[in-house]
Design an enzyme around this catalytic site. Structure first.
Site, PDB file in Angstrom:
ATOM      1  N   GLU A 113       0.852  -1.190   0.000  1.00  0.00           N
ATOM      2  CA  GLU A 113       0.000   0.000   0.000  1.00  0.00           C
ATOM      3  C   GLU A 113       0.884   1.234   0.000  1.00  0.00           C
ATOM      4  O   GLU A 113       2.114   1.137   0.100  1.00  0.00           O
ATOM      5  CB  GLU A 113      -0.932  -0.007   1.221  1.00  0.00           C
ATOM      6  CG  GLU A 113      -1.976  -1.100   1.147  1.00  0.00           C
ATOM      7  CD  GLU A 113      -2.926  -1.070   2.335  1.00  0.00           C
ATOM      8  OE1 GLU A 113      -3.568  -0.040   2.553  1.00  0.00           O
ATOM      9  OE2 GLU A 113      -2.989  -2.076   3.052  1.00  0.00           O
ATOM     10  N   HIS A 240      -8.666   9.376   3.497  1.00  0.00           N
ATOM     11  CA  HIS A 240      -8.342   8.305   2.548  1.00  0.00           C
ATOM     12  C   HIS A 240      -8.666   8.823   1.155  1.00  0.00           C
ATOM     13  O   HIS A 240      -9.733   9.390   0.937  1.00  0.00           O
ATOM     14  CB  HIS A 240      -9.160   7.056   2.875  1.00  0.00           C
ATOM     15  CG  HIS A 240      -8.615   5.821   2.229  1.00  0.00           C
ATOM     16  ND1 HIS A 240      -8.629   5.629   0.869  1.00  0.00           N
ATOM     17  CD2 HIS A 240      -8.010   4.722   2.750  1.00  0.00           C
ATOM     18  CE1 HIS A 240      -8.065   4.457   0.593  1.00  0.00           C
ATOM     19  NE2 HIS A 240      -7.670   3.898   1.723  1.00  0.00           N
ATOM     20  N   ARG A 286      -0.565   8.683   1.853  1.00  0.00           N
ATOM     21  CA  ARG A 286      -1.978   9.007   1.697  1.00  0.00           C
ATOM     22  C   ARG A 286      -2.320  10.491   1.669  1.00  0.00           C
ATOM     23  O   ARG A 286      -3.163  10.932   0.896  1.00  0.00           O
ATOM     24  CB  ARG A 286      -2.696   8.408   2.901  1.00  0.00           C
ATOM     25  CG  ARG A 286      -3.802   7.566   2.505  1.00  0.00           C
ATOM     26  CD  ARG A 286      -4.301   6.844   3.684  1.00  0.00           C
ATOM     27  NE  ARG A 286      -4.199   5.440   3.380  1.00  0.00           N
ATOM     28  CZ  ARG A 286      -4.647   4.500   4.174  1.00  0.00           C
ATOM     29  NH1 ARG A 286      -5.172   4.828   5.338  1.00  0.00           N
ATOM     30  NH2 ARG A 286      -4.561   3.253   3.824  1.00  0.00           N
ATOM     31  N   HIS A 347     -10.814   9.387   7.389  1.00  0.00           N
ATOM     32  CA  HIS A 347     -10.565   7.952   7.547  1.00  0.00           C
ATOM     33  C   HIS A 347     -10.004   7.574   8.912  1.00  0.00           C
ATOM     34  O   HIS A 347     -10.496   6.655   9.554  1.00  0.00           O
ATOM     35  CB  HIS A 347      -9.592   7.539   6.451  1.00  0.00           C
ATOM     36  CG  HIS A 347      -9.299   6.074   6.393  1.00  0.00           C
ATOM     37  ND1 HIS A 347     -10.277   5.128   6.192  1.00  0.00           N
ATOM     38  CD2 HIS A 347      -8.130   5.387   6.485  1.00  0.00           C
ATOM     39  CE1 HIS A 347      -9.726   3.924   6.171  1.00  0.00           C
ATOM     40  NE2 HIS A 347      -8.420   4.046   6.365  1.00  0.00           N
ATOM     41  N   GLU A 371      -7.167   3.174  17.950  1.00  0.00           N
ATOM     42  CA  GLU A 371      -7.294   4.469  17.255  1.00  0.00           C
ATOM     43  C   GLU A 371      -7.581   5.635  18.197  1.00  0.00           C
ATOM     44  O   GLU A 371      -7.253   6.780  17.911  1.00  0.00           O
ATOM     45  CB  GLU A 371      -8.382   4.353  16.181  1.00  0.00           C
ATOM     46  CG  GLU A 371      -8.395   5.535  15.238  1.00  0.00           C
ATOM     47  CD  GLU A 371      -9.264   5.323  14.002  1.00  0.00           C
ATOM     48  OE1 GLU A 371      -9.542   4.165  13.633  1.00  0.00           O
ATOM     49  OE2 GLU A 371      -9.675   6.342  13.417  1.00  0.00           O
ATOM     50  N   ARG A 382      -0.484   8.459   9.485  1.00  0.00           N
ATOM     51  CA  ARG A 382      -0.307   7.015   9.682  1.00  0.00           C
ATOM     52  C   ARG A 382       0.037   6.302   8.373  1.00  0.00           C
ATOM     53  O   ARG A 382      -0.570   6.565   7.331  1.00  0.00           O
ATOM     54  CB  ARG A 382      -1.601   6.415  10.234  1.00  0.00           C
ATOM     55  CG  ARG A 382      -1.567   4.919  10.374  1.00  0.00           C
ATOM     56  CD  ARG A 382      -2.916   4.412  10.813  1.00  0.00           C
ATOM     57  NE  ARG A 382      -3.906   4.675   9.800  1.00  0.00           N
ATOM     58  CZ  ARG A 382      -4.481   3.733   9.068  1.00  0.00           C
ATOM     59  NH1 ARG A 382      -4.170   2.463   9.241  1.00  0.00           N
ATOM     60  NH2 ARG A 382      -5.399   4.038   8.176  1.00  0.00           N
TER      61      ARG A 382
HETATM   62  P1  FAD Z   1     -12.696   0.273  16.479  1.00  0.00           P
HETATM   63  O1  FAD Z   1     -12.433  -0.931  15.687  1.00  0.00           O
HETATM   64  O2  FAD Z   1     -13.308   1.411  15.785  1.00  0.00           O
HETATM   65  O3  FAD Z   1     -13.620  -0.136  17.692  1.00  0.00           O
HETATM   66  C1  FAD Z   1     -14.181   0.835  18.537  1.00  0.00           C
HETATM   67  C2  FAD Z   1     -15.235   0.169  19.389  1.00  0.00           C
HETATM   68  O4  FAD Z   1     -15.654   1.055  20.416  1.00  0.00           O
HETATM   69  C3  FAD Z   1     -16.492  -0.213  18.644  1.00  0.00           C
HETATM   70  O5  FAD Z   1     -16.893  -1.474  19.100  1.00  0.00           O
HETATM   71  C4  FAD Z   1     -17.507   0.852  19.070  1.00  0.00           C
HETATM   72  O6  FAD Z   1     -18.835   0.435  18.999  1.00  0.00           O
HETATM   73  C5  FAD Z   1     -17.071   1.053  20.505  1.00  0.00           C
HETATM   74  N1  FAD Z   1     -17.462   2.313  21.123  1.00  0.00           N
HETATM   75  C6  FAD Z   1     -17.219   3.578  20.702  1.00  0.00           C
HETATM   76  N2  FAD Z   1     -17.699   4.459  21.584  1.00  0.00           N
HETATM   77  C7  FAD Z   1     -18.248   3.752  22.600  1.00  0.00           C
HETATM   78  C8  FAD Z   1     -18.916   4.095  23.808  1.00  0.00           C
HETATM   79  N3  FAD Z   1     -19.142   5.356  24.165  1.00  0.00           N
HETATM   80  N4  FAD Z   1     -19.348   3.102  24.613  1.00  0.00           N
HETATM   81  C9  FAD Z   1     -19.172   1.804  24.268  1.00  0.00           C
HETATM   82  N5  FAD Z   1     -18.559   1.429  23.127  1.00  0.00           N
HETATM   83  C10 FAD Z   1     -18.102   2.385  22.312  1.00  0.00           C
HETATM   84  N6  FAD Z   1      -6.283  -0.198   9.376  1.00  0.00           N
HETATM   85  C11 FAD Z   1      -5.363  -1.105   9.029  1.00  0.00           C
HETATM   86  O7  FAD Z   1      -4.352  -1.280   9.724  1.00  0.00           O
HETATM   87  N7  FAD Z   1      -5.539  -1.863   7.902  1.00  0.00           N
HETATM   88  C12 FAD Z   1      -6.627  -1.732   7.093  1.00  0.00           C
HETATM   89  O8  FAD Z   1      -6.764  -2.431   6.126  1.00  0.00           O
HETATM   90  C13 FAD Z   1      -7.592  -0.759   7.443  1.00  0.00           C
HETATM   91  N8  FAD Z   1      -8.689  -0.571   6.669  1.00  0.00           N
HETATM   92  C14 FAD Z   1      -9.664   0.268   7.105  1.00  0.00           C
HETATM   93  C15 FAD Z   1     -10.847   0.362   6.367  1.00  0.00           C
HETATM   94  C16 FAD Z   1     -11.888   1.144   6.840  1.00  0.00           C
HETATM   95  C17 FAD Z   1     -13.151   1.246   6.050  1.00  0.00           C
HETATM   96  C18 FAD Z   1     -11.746   1.854   8.046  1.00  0.00           C
HETATM   97  C19 FAD Z   1     -12.861   2.692   8.566  1.00  0.00           C
HETATM   98  C20 FAD Z   1     -10.566   1.792   8.758  1.00  0.00           C
HETATM   99  C21 FAD Z   1      -9.519   1.001   8.295  1.00  0.00           C
HETATM  100  N9  FAD Z   1      -8.328   0.894   9.005  1.00  0.00           N
HETATM  101  C22 FAD Z   1      -7.390  -0.021   8.625  1.00  0.00           C
HETATM  102  C23 FAD Z   1      -8.172   1.548  10.293  1.00  0.00           C
HETATM  103  C24 FAD Z   1      -8.440   0.520  11.383  1.00  0.00           C
HETATM  104  O9  FAD Z   1      -9.501  -0.297  10.987  1.00  0.00           O
HETATM  105  C25 FAD Z   1      -8.788   1.169  12.702  1.00  0.00           C
HETATM  106  O10 FAD Z   1      -7.899   2.175  13.025  1.00  0.00           O
HETATM  107  C26 FAD Z   1      -8.738   0.126  13.812  1.00  0.00           C
HETATM  108  O11 FAD Z   1      -9.477  -0.991  13.439  1.00  0.00           O
HETATM  109  C27 FAD Z   1      -9.252   0.726  15.091  1.00  0.00           C
HETATM  110  O12 FAD Z   1      -9.484  -0.304  15.999  1.00  0.00           O
HETATM  111  P2  FAD Z   1      -9.992   0.060  17.464  1.00  0.00           P
HETATM  112  O13 FAD Z   1     -10.177  -1.231  18.151  1.00  0.00           O
HETATM  113  O14 FAD Z   1      -9.111   1.064  18.047  1.00  0.00           O
HETATM  114  O15 FAD Z   1     -11.391   0.790  17.206  1.00  0.00           O
HETATM  115  C1  SIN Z   2      -7.179   0.431   2.850  1.00  0.00           C
HETATM  116  O1  SIN Z   2      -7.429  -0.750   2.663  1.00  0.00           O
HETATM  117  O2  SIN Z   2      -6.976   1.248   1.952  1.00  0.00           O
HETATM  118  C2  SIN Z   2      -7.138   0.937   4.245  1.00  0.00           C
HETATM  119  C3  SIN Z   2      -5.865   0.597   4.844  1.00  0.00           C
HETATM  120  C4  SIN Z   2      -5.630   1.422   6.078  1.00  0.00           C
HETATM  121  O3  SIN Z   2      -6.348   2.363   6.344  1.00  0.00           O
HETATM  122  O4  SIN Z   2      -4.673   1.104   6.781  1.00  0.00           O
END
Ligand code: FAD
Ligand code: SIN
Length: 530
Positions: A113, A240, A286, A347, A371, A382
Site C-alpha cells: 500500500e 483516505h 496518503r 478515515h 485508534e 499514519r
Molecule cells: P474500532 O475498531 O473502531 O472499535 C471501537 C469500538 O468502540 C467499537 O466497538 C464501538 O462500537 C465502541 N465504542 C465507541 N464508543 C463507545 C462508547 N461510548 N461506549 C461503548 N462502546 C463504544 N487499518 C489497518 O491497519 N488496515 C486496514 O486495512 C484498514 N482498513 C480500514 C478500512 C476502513 C473502512 C476503516 C474505517 C478503517 C480502516 N483501518 C485499517 C483503520 C483501522 O480499521 C482502525 O484504526 C482500527 O481498526 C481501530 O481499531 P480500534 O479497536 O481502536 O477501534
Molecule cells: C485500505 O485498505 O486502503 C485501508 C488501509 C488502512 O487504512 O490502513
C-alpha cells in the site's frame, strides 16, 4: 446496580477484543460496546495488517523507516521500533486465535500500500477486518471470565478528582470506572474497574464524508477530555484518497491495496496525474494522494476522479477484491470493465488520548489503546495498515502494565454517586439533534478538511463554540439519549480538532494550511497537547 470488575474494556474493535481475550486469563473483564460486538472500524478494514520481516526484500528497519517517513517528523522512534519489532509475534497471535490470511504456495500472500517500500501486508481478500473481528468475537463469546455488555454505551469516566475530590497538593488523578447507558432500558449504571481501557476507536463521523461506520463518534477522546486527561495531535486527521463516490453508498472504501496491485488514478479525461505530484505516484503517502485529488477536483470543478484497474486480469480482480467487486457490481459498476468513481473521505484519527508506550493515559489506571490513543506511533500521518498492528501490540503492552500494579487496588465505591438524571425532561425535539449533527459535519468538511486556512479555521472556531454551547445546554436539559451523548462527543471532538489545527502554524503530515504551506521544524516539530 453497580458492579466491580478487574478490567473494564470500553469498545470491541480489535484493540478491545484482543485486550479482553488476554486479560481474561488474569481477572474478570467487562466488555462494554455500544452496538453489536463486531460493529467497529476494525470490522471494515480491507487492506490488511502490516508486519515485518516476512520476506527477503523486507526488514524491521525498512518498516520503521517507512513509518517514520509517513509520520513526518512527529513519530516517537522508540514506540515505532517497539511496535514493529513485535509485529511478527502479533501475527502469530492472530493466527493462534484462528485468524486466516491469504496464502500462496504455503506462504502468506503479501500486498503493498501507499508509503510502503516493500510488500509486507497480510490480508484476507479485501475483508481482513471482518475475518479478524469474526474470529475474535467467537473467542470472546466463549470466555467465562468476559462479561459482554452489548448495546451499552459509556457516558463518562469516573475519576478520583472529579467524583471524590482532590486533596491539597495531589497531582495524579486515578480512574475508578465509568457510567454506562443501557441503550435497551435507558438506565445509566455505574461500573467499577480496577483498570479502565478505552478502546473506542476514531471519530470519522465528525466529517461529512467518511469511510467510518456510525460508531466512530469520538466518544473516547471526548470522555477522556472531560475527565481531564491529556489529548494530543488532534489536528492530524487522515483522509483516505479513494472512497466510492455513488449516491446510493455513503461510506464504502476502495482499498489502497487496489493501487498496490496496480490501480491508476485518472481524471475525467482518463489522464493519470499522480506522477505530477510525487515520484511514488499512486503509492505516495496518503496525505499526498488525497491532496492531489483535492487539487485536481478544485481545478476541474468535478466532484470525483476515477480509479482504474481494468488493465488487470478479470479473474485476478474478482479473486483479490471480492467484496469491492460485488459492492460495485450491485451499484451497476463492473470494475473489471470500467473505472471506479472515487473521492477522498475522513478515515483515521492520527491524534487522540495521550499515552505512554504502554497505553496508560495521564490518569492513573486509565488506558487508551487503538485508534482512540496517541502514543507516538503514527506521528503526523499514519502509514497504511499500521493501525491493526498497533491494536494487537498495544493491547498486550497495556495488559503488561496493568499486571505490574499491586494486586490490591482500593475503589471507594461508597463515595461515588449514582448517575443523576432527575432534572431531565423528555427530549421531544429529536430533529434538532440531527440538524446540529449535520451542521457540525458540514462545518468540519468545509473549513477543517484536507486543505485548511487561517480564515476557515477561525470561522470554524467561532461556529463550533456556539454549537457546543447549545448542545451542552440541551444535554443537561433532556433525558440523556445515545444520540445526544454522541452529539455532545462529536461537538467536543470537533472543537479539539479545530483548536489543535489553529495552534499549528505550519503544514505537516495530514495538516495542510495554505497560509503556512511549509514545515517549520524550529517551532513546530513537537506534539500539540491539550
Ligand atoms: P474500532 O475498531 O473502531 O472499535 C471501537 C469500538 O468502540 C467499537 O466497538 C464501538 O462500537 C465502541 N465504542 C465507541 N464508543 C463507545 C462508547 N461510548 N461506549 C461503548 N462502546 C463504544 N487499518 C489497518 O491497519 N488496515 C486496514 O486495512 C484498514 N482498513 C480500514 C478500512 C476502513 C473502512 C476503516 C474505517 C478503517 C480502516 N483501518 C485499517 C483503520 C483501522 O480499521 C482502525 O484504526 C482500527 O481498526 C481501530 O481499531 P480500534 O479497536 O481502536 O477501534
Ligand atoms: C485500505 O485498505 O486502503 C485501508 C488501509 C488502512 O487504512 O490502513
Amino acid at each position: 446496580m453497580s458492579s466491580i470488575f478487574d478490567f473494564v474494556v470500553i469498545g470491541s474493535g480489535l484493540a478491545g477484543l484482543s485486550f479482553a481475550i488476554r486479560a481474561s486469563k488474569y481477572g474478570s473483564v467487562a466488555l462494554i460496546t455500544k452496538g453489536k460486538i463486531e460493529e467497529s472500524n476494525s470490522f471494515y478494514a480491507q487492506g490488511g495488517i502490516a508486519a515485518s520481516p516476512l520476506s527477503d526484500e523486507d526488514s524491521v528497519e525498512k518498516h520503521i523507516e517507512d513509518t517514520i517517513k509517513a509520520g513526518d517528523g512527529l513519530c516517537n522512534t522508540e514506540v515505532v521500533r517497539t511496535i514493529i519489532e513485535e509485529s511478527k509475534q502479533a501475527i502469530e497471535e492472530l493466527v493462534s486465535w484462528n485468524v486466516e490470511f491469504d496464502r500462496e504456495d504455503g506462504n502468506f500472500h503479501l500486498t503493498r500500500e501507499g508509503g510502503h517500500s516493500a510488500r509486507r501486508i497480510l490480508h484476507k481478500g479485501d475483508y481482513t477486518g471482518q475475518e479478524i473481528q469474526t474470529k475474535l468475537s467467537e473467542i470472546v463469546r466463549n470466555q467465562k471470565n468476559i462479561f459482554i455488555f452489548e448495546e451499552n454505551m459509556a457516558v463518562d469516566i469516573i475519576t478520583k478528582f472529579k467524583f471524590v475530590g482532590r486533596k491539597g497538593g495531589e497531582v495524579e488523578d486515578e480512574c475508578y470506572g465509568a457510567y454506562i447507558l443501557n441503550k435497551r432500558t435507558g438506565s445509566i449504571e455505574t461500573i467499577f474497574g480496577k483498570f479502565v481501557i478505552l478502546a473506542t476507536g476514531g471519530a470519522g463521523k465528525v466529517y461529512l464524508i467518511t469511510t467510518n461506520p456510525d460508531t466512530a463518534t469520538g466518544d473516547g477522546v471526548a470522555m477522556a477530555k472531560r475527565a481531564g486527561a491529556k489529548i494530543a495531535n488532534m489536528e492530524f486527521y487522515q483522509f483516505h484518497p479513494t472512497v466510492l463516490y455513488h449516491h446510493k453508498e455513503k461510506n464504502f472504501l476502495i482499498s489502497e491495496a487496489v493501487r498496490g496491485e496496480g490501480g491508476i488514478i485518472r481524471n475525467k479525461n482518463g489522464e493519470p496525474f499522480m506522477k505530477k505530484y510525487h515520484p511514488m505516484g499512486e503509492l505516495a503517502p496518503r496525505d499526498i494522494v488525497a491532496r492531489a485529488i483535492d487539487m485536481e477536483l478544485k481545478k476541474s470543478g468535478e466532484d470525483h476522479v476515477y480509479l482504474d484497474i481494468t488493465h488487470l486480469p478479470k479473474d485476478f480482480i474478482i479473486k483479490r477484491f471480492p467484496k469491492i467487486y460485488q459492492k460495485c457490481l450491485s451499484l451497476g459498476i463492473d470494475i473489471t470493465k470500467e473505472p471506479i468513481p472515487v473521492a477522498p473521505g475522513a478515515h483515521f484519527m492520527c491524534g487522540g488520548v495521550l499515552t505512554d508506550s504502554y497505553g496508560e493515559t495521564s490518569i492513573s489506571r486509565l488506558f487508551a489503546i487503538g485508534e482512540v490513543a496517541y502514543n507516538g506511533f503514527h506521528g503526523a500521518n499514519r502509514l497504511a495498515s499500521n493501525s491493526l498492528l498497533e491494536c494487537v501490540v498495544m493491547s498486550k503492552r497495556a495488559l503488561k502494565k496493568c499486571l505490574e500494579y499491586p494486586k490490591k487496588i482500593h475503589i471507594p465505591q461508597e463515595d461515588i454517586p449514582p448517575w443523576k438524571s432527575e432534572k431531565t425532561i423528555p427530549q421531544d425535539e429529536k430533529i434538532l439533534i440531527s440538524h446540529t449533527w449535520d451542521e457540525i459535519r458540514r462545518l468540519m468538511w468545509n473549513y477543517v478538511g484536507i486543505v485548511r486556512s487561517e480564515k476557515r479555521l477561525q470561522r470554524a472556531y467561532e461556529r463550533i463554540n456556539i454549537i457546543k454551547k447549545e448542545v451542552i445546554e440541551d444535554y443537561w436539559k433532556y433525558y440523556v439519549s445515545p444520540d445526544l451523548i454522541e452529539l455532545r462527543n462529536i461537538a467536543i471532538t470537533a472543537e479539539l480538532i479545530i483548536i489543535s489545527a489553529m495552534q499549528r502554524k505550519e503544514s505537516r503530515g495530514t495538516h495542510f494550511n495554505i497560509d503556512y504551506p511549509f514545515k517549520n521544524d524550529i517551532d513546530f516539530k513537537k506534539d500539540t497537547i491539550l
